[in-house]
Design an enzyme around this catalytic site. Structure first.
Site, mmCIF file in Angstrom:
data_model
loop_
_atom_site.group_PDB
_atom_site.id
_atom_site.type_symbol
_atom_site.label_atom_id
_atom_site.label_comp_id
_atom_site.label_asym_id
_atom_site.label_seq_id
_atom_site.Cartn_x
_atom_site.Cartn_y
_atom_site.Cartn_z
ATOM 1 N N ASP A 104 0.839 -1.194 0.000
ATOM 2 C CA ASP A 104 0.000 0.000 0.000
ATOM 3 C C ASP A 104 0.881 1.254 0.000
ATOM 4 O O ASP A 104 1.728 1.406 -0.867
ATOM 5 C CB ASP A 104 -0.951 -0.074 1.206
ATOM 6 C CG ASP A 104 -2.047 0.964 1.206
ATOM 7 O OD1 ASP A 104 -3.041 0.787 0.483
ATOM 8 O OD2 ASP A 104 -1.895 1.958 1.944
ATOM 9 N N HIS A 270 -7.036 -6.987 0.068
ATOM 10 C CA HIS A 270 -6.004 -5.947 0.094
ATOM 11 C C HIS A 270 -4.885 -6.253 1.080
ATOM 12 O O HIS A 270 -3.711 -6.000 0.804
ATOM 13 C CB HIS A 270 -6.658 -4.613 0.453
ATOM 14 C CG HIS A 270 -5.704 -3.455 0.511
ATOM 15 N ND1 HIS A 270 -4.933 -3.061 -0.559
ATOM 16 C CD2 HIS A 270 -5.389 -2.604 1.536
ATOM 17 C CE1 HIS A 270 -4.198 -2.013 -0.213
ATOM 18 N NE2 HIS A 270 -4.456 -1.716 1.045
#
Length: 288
Positions: A104, A270
């Site tokens: 991320d 994610h």
């Protein structure tokens, strides 16, 4: 959560970085994403430390690292500034060259680190991102709805800071629990650490500045690179149940920015390092 690791605070030219380090072998720097801390890596760092000297650090503005004052152009939270922190951290620890894996926001810092310090980063792995500039360039309705926080957090201070600060726990839980796996990837100990750190108004502000920089000065830095590409091998892993899979061709976009790209979708969302720790660790061991 990190048995046998040492916790250190390392002063850089711009701030102080909190990290844990442990293991032996080639150095491997691990960088977390939003709105987390280096604790993100607690499920795989012990395994990786059997083959690597692992350094898991809090980015500036996050966790227990320093939170420097910002500026009108958001430069103190540019990925260039964050990458410089990590280059100095690795120098302080005695690691002239090293591997990097980022998730991320940490992957965006890792990308800039490999560009600005190309002689030091031997290989790079990124988890569940496509390049920042290209994601903004190729924004669709589906992406904007799924990654609404990208556009909320870049609004001028102090609007998002006040909104989040009114109930930071609820915001964190909603933001991070919205994926296909909900909150199940997070252990109680990790979740407690994330919430402890995110309750700090300085962290909320710094994390907004991270996103403001991404939409402004970071893109200017990318544009200034011209046609220059990463020259180190790049591994791209993303969740087949996540937004990257649904909205972008991750490998194609990374091939716009790097010369040597390989990767695949993994059967998760994610938060890959916490949802699929054994699979992610195996992929990193094979690549590095």
């Amino acid at each position: 959560m990190f048995p046998g690791f040492r916790m250190l605070d390392v002063a850089t030219s711009g701030t102080t970085i909190r990290l844990r380090t442990g293991g032996s072998g080639p150095p491997l720097l691990l960088l977390h994403g939003y709105p987390q801390t280096h604790v993100l890596w607690h499920k795989i760092a012990p395994r990786l430390s059997q083959r690597f000297t692992v350094v898991a650090a809090d980015l500036r503005g996050y966790g227990d690292s320093g939170k420097p004052e910002t500026s009108q152009d958001h430069a103190p939270y540019s990925k260039r500034a964050m990458a410089q922190d990590m280059a100095e951290v690795m120098t302080a620890l005695g690691h002239d060259s090293f591997f990097v894996c980022g998730h991320d926001r940490g992957a965006r810092v890792s990308h800039r680190l490999a560009l600005d310090h190309a002689d030091r980063v031997k290989k790079l792995a990124v988890l569940d991102i496509a390049p920042t500039r290209e994601m903004y360039r190729d924004t669709t309705d589906a992406f904007a709805r799924a990654y609404w926080h990208w556009f909320f957090l870049i609004t001028p201070a102090p609007f998002p800071e006040r909104m989040i600060g009114a109930d930071p726990d609820s915001y964190w839980l909603k933001k991070c629990g919205a994926g296909s796996a909900g909150l199940t990837p997070f252990t109680e100990a990790a979740l407690n650490d994330y919430l402890r750190c995110f309750r700090d108004p300085r962290t909320i502000h710094a994390s907004c500045e991270d996103y403001r920089a991404a939409a402004a000065i970071d893109i200017a830095h990318d544009d200034a690179d011209g046609t220059r590409k990463l020259n180190c091998p790049l591994l791209v892993l993303w969740g087949q149940n996540g937004v990257i899979e649904k909205c972008f061709d991750a490998l194609a976009l990374w091939r716009e920015r790097a010369a040597d790209v390989r990767g695949q979708a993994l059967p998760g969302g994610h938060y890959l390092a916490e949802e699929l720790p054994d699979l992610v660790a195996a992929e990193l061991e094979r690549f590095f």
